[in-house]
Design a protein around this motif. Sequence first.
Motif, mmCIF file in Angstrom:
data_model
loop_
_atom_site.group_PDB
_atom_site.id
_atom_site.type_symbol
_atom_site.label_atom_id
_atom_site.label_comp_id
_atom_site.label_asym_id
_atom_site.label_seq_id
_atom_site.Cartn_x
_atom_site.Cartn_y
_atom_site.Cartn_z
ATOM 1 N N LEU A 414 18.492 55.754 52.554
ATOM 2 C CA LEU A 414 19.038 54.729 53.440
ATOM 3 C C LEU A 414 19.618 53.564 52.647
ATOM 4 O O LEU A 414 20.739 53.117 52.898
ATOM 5 N N GLY A 417 22.767 54.627 51.081
ATOM 6 C CA GLY A 417 23.843 54.635 52.065
ATOM 7 C C GLY A 417 24.373 53.236 52.320
ATOM 8 O O GLY A 417 25.579 53.009 52.373
ATOM 9 N N LEU A 418 23.466 52.267 52.439
ATOM 10 C CA LEU A 418 23.885 50.883 52.670
ATOM 11 C C LEU A 418 24.656 50.339 51.480
ATOM 12 O O LEU A 418 25.590 49.562 51.639
ATOM 13 N N ALA A 421 28.143 52.282 51.485
ATOM 14 C CA ALA A 421 28.942 52.284 52.706
ATOM 15 C C ALA A 421 29.983 51.177 52.679
ATOM 16 O O ALA A 421 29.685 50.045 52.320
ATOM 17 N N THR B 321 23.692 52.737 61.863
ATOM 18 C CA THR B 321 22.749 52.052 60.981
ATOM 19 C C THR B 321 23.459 51.579 59.717
ATOM 20 O O THR B 321 23.270 50.444 59.273
ATOM 21 N N LEU B 322 24.298 52.458 59.150
ATOM 22 C CA LEU B 322 24.998 52.087 57.923
ATOM 23 C C LEU B 322 25.985 50.950 58.164
ATOM 24 O O LEU B 322 26.200 50.114 57.289
#
Lengths: 437, 437
Positions: A414, A417-418, A421, B321-322
Amino acid sequence: AEVSRERAGPAKLLLLGYLSYVVAGWIALSLGVSQAKPLSALDTLFTAVSAVSTTGLTTIDTGSSYTFTGQVFVCLLIQLGGIGYMTCSSFLFLSFRDRLNATQEKTARTAYSLPDSITPALFIRSVVLFTLGCEILGALALYPILKAGGEAQPVWSAVFHSVSAFCTAGFSLRSDSFAPYVADVPLNLTLAALSILGAMGFIVVTDIVRRFIGKTRHFGFTTKVIAQMTATLLVAGTLLIFLGEGSIAGMPAWERLLAAFFQAMSASTTVGFNTINVGGVSNATLVVLLLLMFVGASPAGTGGGLKTTSFAALIGLVRSTLKGRSSVRFAKREVPPAQLQAATTSLACYCGALTIAVFLLGLSEPAARFDAIVFEAVSAIGTVGLSMGLTTGLSAIGKLILVALMIVGRLGVLTFGLATAVPDETEEEEADNELAV
Amino acid sequence: AEVSRERAGPAKLLLLGYLSYVVAGWIALSLGVSQAKPLSALDTLFTAVSAVSTTGLTTIDTGSSYTFTGQVFVCLLIQLGGIGYMTCSSFLFLSFRDRLNATQEKTARTAYSLPDSITPALFIRSVVLFTLGCEILGALALYPILKAGGEAQPVWSAVFHSVSAFCTAGFSLRSDSFAPYVADVPLNLTLAALSILGAMGFIVVTDIVRRFIGKTRHFGFTTKVIAQMTATLLVAGTLLIFLGEGSIAGMPAWERLLAAFFQAMSASTTVGFNTINVGGVSNATLVVLLLLMFVGASPAGTGGGLKTTSFAALIGLVRSTLKGRSSVRFAKREVPPAQLQAATTSLACYCGALTIAVFLLGLSEPAARFDAIVFEAVSAIGTVGLSMGLTTGLSAIGKLILVALMIVGRLGVLTFGLATAVPDETEEEEADNELAV
Ligand SMILES: [K+]
Ligand SMILES: [K+]
């Protein structure tokens, strides 16, 4: 929307920090003084990533490929990766100032999902002191055992394996991990204690410290969930392997129980040591190990995986849906919607990343068995380091796929991804989004 | 809380309905007149469950084990299972009355996750008429092809395989499914058309009917999502198998494309026919087939799996979420929280059920390969019916595990959970729950 905008910046910092450690490690391990024999650039990169991510998968034998100097570099990389670059640099910073600046504090909270009740300064001091304390005690306990076991350099071996265990790195100077020590109770319990302490994580440790120094009388909710999930996974995993694994059925009952416990502990804490041959276990044991590795350790610890707290949130989600609650609860406490969203997103991302990785490994390793590929991918993204024997025979592309999985696994799918992104909302979408709120 | 209390009752009715069909089918297939040779009670149970759940896994060869009468029973069970016991009984009921009673309507909505804009009465009429229409046209198209292919009873074969395709059951009277027809374009496209229509589901069909009769000018959101996801999965799956699968690399390009498309279609629609040997595919193709089977078909259709709409909701969750949205959206529309909770719970339940099933199959089939076990479990819970060859050699316990998986898979893990869940909240918890709201 605040959740990820607050997190995306620190997430990028975390990613950059890890990558800079990897590059520094790669250079250090490429020096002639580090290598006992000529090593390829890809293999030294693999070692650096495996050490910084505290995974422990190795394409080459650590003990015979690197000189003492090289082994010290590996140990340092493990230590840096385990405590985290943020903690180390923040600790140095704290020697000069008393408070973290705002960016550092956000980075700390992102990396360790800190509850609000714990201040970063207290947290980081506890972490470093506790880590060093545990590792020194662990080395002292391991020294006589390894000396009696006939290790060539028992002092260095004790230090290296103590650090490797507490940081749940699973690197070993021995080419067979700890197979000859399968029935050695002191060694198994010392490694298990170090790994479990590292895997339960710094939130638990800090909570214990706060209770000792009288700042609180109760353990926090997160600490309770971590303790409950860790115990449940260890006991269930041990029993299932003890009862179901044929390859240890011939051992005396206590030795068999110890072997089952050690392997369940190794998968669950994501330390990745082994005393039995993981490549030869039954399919049922394989499922147990895969599940334990997938769930992994606890947040703010040295271990990897989906995390015990996310797993608890998912259990809470299923039970709440079946019972018809719209709010999701675990252990009679409500799981905040933001945390639930993080847990479900993590599950979906893990499943997605594993599917892609196994597909690509299927293409890059056409001769490999399906179970060996799945095991390798789950082990790499969970930063576990157990292997059914695929690692040393990997193709160059296969090695790079595992390098990517280890980095993704260490940062958390996660967070990764952040970090990567790109906020690609068009103005139209943005307007649409605001209407929806 | 209303969500599941409204659903638990109908869910129990659905479960009981399916189980009564299974029992009736088991009795019918146990009759002497049905059997071409003596069959064990376990094998006839397996056939009944596989037919009612429209899975198509078989422990015995359908064509040679059952008489024509027995094959008619299998065909009827497939038809009942495919359209659903609710639809059939409701249709009979509609001959006498114009509206469903409240319980039947709730059951219909539970079974097919109906959007509010479609009335159950219209829905069920459309379903039955459309099903019979498609199956008649399918049989007419298949007859000349199968006759030219030299089938012994081309009329019966055409009817049976048309029903089996539209209901995505994948049962075949041929022991090798359709391997000799791998390059037969009319047969491949007819079976594909029937399977895709069945798998896209009755919501889409009803929407099309409503547009034809002028009741609406736009397709609904669900219809659009289903169409988009179905097309994406089919195209991506076909390309990945076409490019990556070694066992079809020697075929002429168009034949190879047809084989890749047919196998991707077979897994995605969960019909489960095969023209290539699934037991001999590469690990990369295995991953593609596992993913397509796991995601499966669309809600309110004849197919199984997690469902394309749930998969879309999960994609929306990850992207939201991203991007830092707290509301989850897909295709610029917000996914309602209740549907998102259903999707994430389904994912968690599917992963959990598969983990338990693979573990138990590992114990019951100690000699089987890991990939064959995983494939068999995913195929059974997705009601797909593809197999790497494990089914015929299963132990008795293994057969019972698959029977359970097929029932769970047909009802949907979530509906099954709601049907069997006992509301076990203590008074204390209930009070706690109300406080939380
Ligand atoms: K590890
Ligand atoms: K099927």
